[in-house]
Scaffold this active site. Structure first.
Site, PDB file in Angstrom:
ATOM      1  N   LYS A   1      46.070  17.701  36.969  1.00 56.01           N
ATOM      2  CA  LYS A   1      46.725  18.838  36.314  1.00 56.01           C
ATOM      3  C   LYS A   1      47.523  19.652  37.317  1.00 56.01           C
ATOM      4  CE  LYS A   1      45.004  22.775  36.168  1.00 56.01           C
ATOM      5  NZ  LYS A   1      44.141  23.981  36.021  1.00 56.01           N
ATOM      6  N   SER A   2      46.922  19.925  38.472  1.00 53.80           N
ATOM      7  CA  SER A   2      47.575  20.778  39.468  1.00 53.80           C
ATOM      8  C   SER A   2      48.872  20.157  39.963  1.00 53.80           C
ATOM      9  CB  SER A   2      46.628  21.023  40.646  1.00 53.80           C
ATOM     10  OG  SER A   2      45.478  21.723  40.231  1.00 53.80           O
TER      11      SER A   2
ATOM     12  N   GLY B   1      46.191  29.047  33.657  1.00 52.65           N
ATOM     13  CA  GLY B   1      46.573  29.911  34.767  1.00 52.65           C
ATOM     14  C   GLY B   1      47.865  29.480  35.418  1.00 52.65           C
TER      15      GLY B   1
ATOM     16  N   ARG C   1      42.911  38.071  31.995  1.00 51.40           N
ATOM     17  CA  ARG C   1      43.097  37.496  33.329  1.00 51.40           C
ATOM     18  C   ARG C   1      44.111  38.319  34.116  1.00 51.40           C
ATOM     19  NH1 ARG C   1      43.015  31.020  33.523  1.00 51.40           N
ATOM     20  NH2 ARG C   1      42.507  31.555  35.675  1.00 51.40           N
TER      21      ARG C   1
ATOM     22  N   SER D   1      43.385  34.807  43.719  1.00 54.06           N
ATOM     23  CA  SER D   1      43.805  33.462  43.332  1.00 54.06           C
ATOM     24  C   SER D   1      44.945  32.988  44.221  1.00 54.06           C
ATOM     25  CB  SER D   1      44.261  33.432  41.871  1.00 54.06           C
ATOM     26  OG  SER D   1      44.797  32.165  41.533  1.00 54.06           O
TER      27      SER D   1
ATOM     28  N   GLN E   1      46.983  30.919  43.235  1.00 48.55           N
ATOM     29  CA  GLN E   1      48.111  30.681  42.333  1.00 48.55           C
ATOM     30  C   GLN E   1      49.189  31.749  42.452  1.00 48.55           C
ATOM     31  OE1 GLN E   1      46.545  30.210  38.369  1.00 48.55           O
ATOM     32  NE2 GLN E   1      45.800  28.130  38.750  1.00 48.55           N
TER      33      GLN E   1
ATOM     34  N   GLU F   1      36.800  25.439  42.449  1.00 46.45           N
ATOM     35  CA  GLU F   1      36.792  24.801  41.136  1.00 46.45           C
ATOM     36  C   GLU F   1      35.697  23.736  41.011  1.00 46.45           C
ATOM     37  OE1 GLU F   1      40.283  21.503  41.266  1.00 46.45           O
ATOM     38  OE2 GLU F   1      40.882  23.567  41.668  1.00 46.45           O
TER      39      GLU F   1
ATOM     40  N   HIS G   1      38.105  33.656  36.838  1.00 42.83           N
ATOM     41  CA  HIS G   1      38.638  32.418  36.268  1.00 42.83           C
ATOM     42  C   HIS G   1      38.580  32.484  34.742  1.00 42.83           C
ATOM     43  CE1 HIS G   1      39.175  29.387  39.702  1.00 42.83           C
ATOM     44  NE2 HIS G   1      39.202  30.604  40.210  1.00 42.83           N
TER      45      HIS G   1
ATOM     46  N   LYS H   1      41.568  21.026  27.787  1.00 44.08           N
ATOM     47  CA  LYS H   1      42.435  21.815  28.671  1.00 44.08           C
ATOM     48  C   LYS H   1      42.959  20.958  29.811  1.00 44.08           C
ATOM     49  CE  LYS H   1      41.986  25.778  31.858  1.00 44.08           C
ATOM     50  NZ  LYS H   1      43.248  26.497  31.578  1.00 44.08           N
TER      51      LYS H   1
END
EC number: 2.5.1.19
Length: 438
Positions: free
Chosen positions: A28-29, A97, A125, A168, A170, A316, A343, A413
């Site tokens: 996914k990342s 996210g 979030r 995060s 991200q 994670e 998260h 997801k």
């Protein structure tokens, strides 16, 4: 007020050691980063082995809304991405996210207004870090969390910005991914506690460089806690997406907790995925772990041992490790993961509550969990709309009768079809290898 009833899935217990080969879909990342870079590139790109899940499909639909052409070529895991003029529209972030943190910088480059919203749970979030940063770089944004609005002006000044990314990684990746398209590029300086999940920033930097983007990092002689992306062209690159190693951890854990043997093919010998750390974790807990060419094989021990580990960079993996620790023969201490409270859910509180509800002995600490072995019994395991909570419950269910997982479908997801893949892994008699494929 209407009550929403979530279905319960009876987590299968392993009646014998699990022996299986499990082929996992793409990361996914990597998929969502590749989609962003392809959308901003100087020509069409093809992504092979892309993950098709709720998170990645939300990213695909969001980019299409902004004017990017994304078509499947043959298999739905092969995507042809053709950039186009960025336009306004409405973006559904779901609970992703990566969508809510990677797309706002792209939206700031659009010629038009982009409205962002998502699932009700996503509205809690934290997003003010990246939205305030974009304002500092010249963007016009209303709101500090979902829902919010970005009024794109067709370009963004860019420049230097200081953020606290301790919540995060991200936030850093989101700014870096689009920065080559900013007039001045971007310099992101982190001021705060240590940034979690650094491998994800390494992944972002590596993929930017593969796309011909100039990136300066602390590791390459740059300023401490600072990342610099120079303005320039994002080169179109065809990519083969690695399997999702974090999703693989639950299946490898199945071997570890049942004394079985699970092989995951196409495991990369070199990767920036945090999931690769499961090899050392399982080894430390007593499993036999071997990477033979492109195949990773885990053989479970008679009994898992506890572990004392800092999971800050690979947070994670915490739900998988917590499930393993709950089934080990000695105490475990999981540290460095206070950021998991922000998260999909507060993962520390959720893990402690769910394991304890089954008779476990878990204590929350300031930055982690202490897990002491205890006899577990059946019961309902809540997923909290969190895919990794659901898979953690499935791991526990391999050894404990009567585990019923609430809303196992949330695994879509990042891994749609999880239940079938899990059942296939367990379907044949002990000692007969079977292959489960996505």
């Amino acid at each position: 007020m209407e009550t929403v009833s979530l279905s319960l899935w009876n987590a299968p217990r392993a009646e014998a050691p699990v022996v299986a080969t499990v082929a996992l879909p793409g990361s996914k990342s990597i998929t969502n980063r590749a989609l962003i870079l392809a959308a901003l590139a100087d020509g069409p790109s093809t992504l092979t082995g892309a993950l098709r899940s709720r998170d990645t499909d939300l990213m695909i639909e969001a980019l299409r809304t902004l004017g990017i052409s994304i078509e499947t070529v043959g298999a739905d895991t092969t995507l042809r991405v053709t950039p186009g003029p960025l336009q306004g529209g409405a973006v559904d972030c779901g609970l992703a996210g990566t969508v809510m943190r990677f797309l706002p910088p792209v939206a700031a480059l659009a010629s038009g207004t982009v409205h962002f919203d998502g699932d009700e749970q996503a509205r809690t979030r934290p997003l003010d870090t990246i939205l305030d940063a974009l304002r500092g770089l010249g963007a016009d944004i209303d709101g500090a969390s979902l829902p919010f609005t970005v009024r794109g002006a067709g370009s963004l000044r860019g420049g230097r910005v200081t953020i606290d990314a301790s919540g995060s990684s991200q936030f850093v990746s989101g700014l870096l991914l689009s920065a080559a398209a900013f007039d001045e590029g971007v310099t992101v300086h982190h001021d705060g506690k240590t940034v979690p999940s650094m491998p994800h920033i390494d992944m972002t930097v590596e993929m930017l460089r593969e796309s011909g983007v100039e990136v300066t990092t602390p590791a390459t002689g740059g300023e401490a806690d600072t990342w610099r992306v120079s303005p320039g062209v994002v080169r179109a690159v065809d990519r083969a997406i690695e399997p999702d190693l974090s999703n693989a951890t639950a299946f490898l854990a199945a071997a570890a907790v049942t004394g079985g043997e699970v092989t995951v093919p196409l495991w990369p010998s070199r990767t920036t995925q945090p999931g690769d750390a499961i090899r050392e974790i399982l080894l430390a807990m007593g499993a036999d772990v071997r990477l033979d060419g492109a195949n990773l094989t885990v053989r479970g021990p008679q009994q898992l041992t506890g572990i004392d580990i800092d999971l800050h960079d690979v947070g994670e993996l915490t739900p998988t490790v917590a499930a393993l620790a709950a089934l080990a023969d000695g105490p475990s201490h999981l540290r460095g993961i206070a950021h998991l409270r922000g998260h999909e859910t507060d993962r520390l509180a959720a893990l402690a509550h769910e394991i304890n509800s089954l008779g476990g002995n878990v204590t929350e600490t300031e930055d982690g969990l202490t897990i002491v072995p205890a006899g577990l019994h059946g019961g309902t395991w809540r997923s909290y709309a969190d895919h990794r909570m659901a898979t953690a419950g499935a791991i526990v269910g391999l050894r404990v009768d009567g585990i019923r997982i609430e809303d196992v479908g949330t695994t879509a997801k990042t891994l749609p079809g999880f239940e079938n893949l899990w059942a296939t892994m367990l379907s044949a008699a002990a000692g007969t290898e079977r292959k489960a494929s996505f």
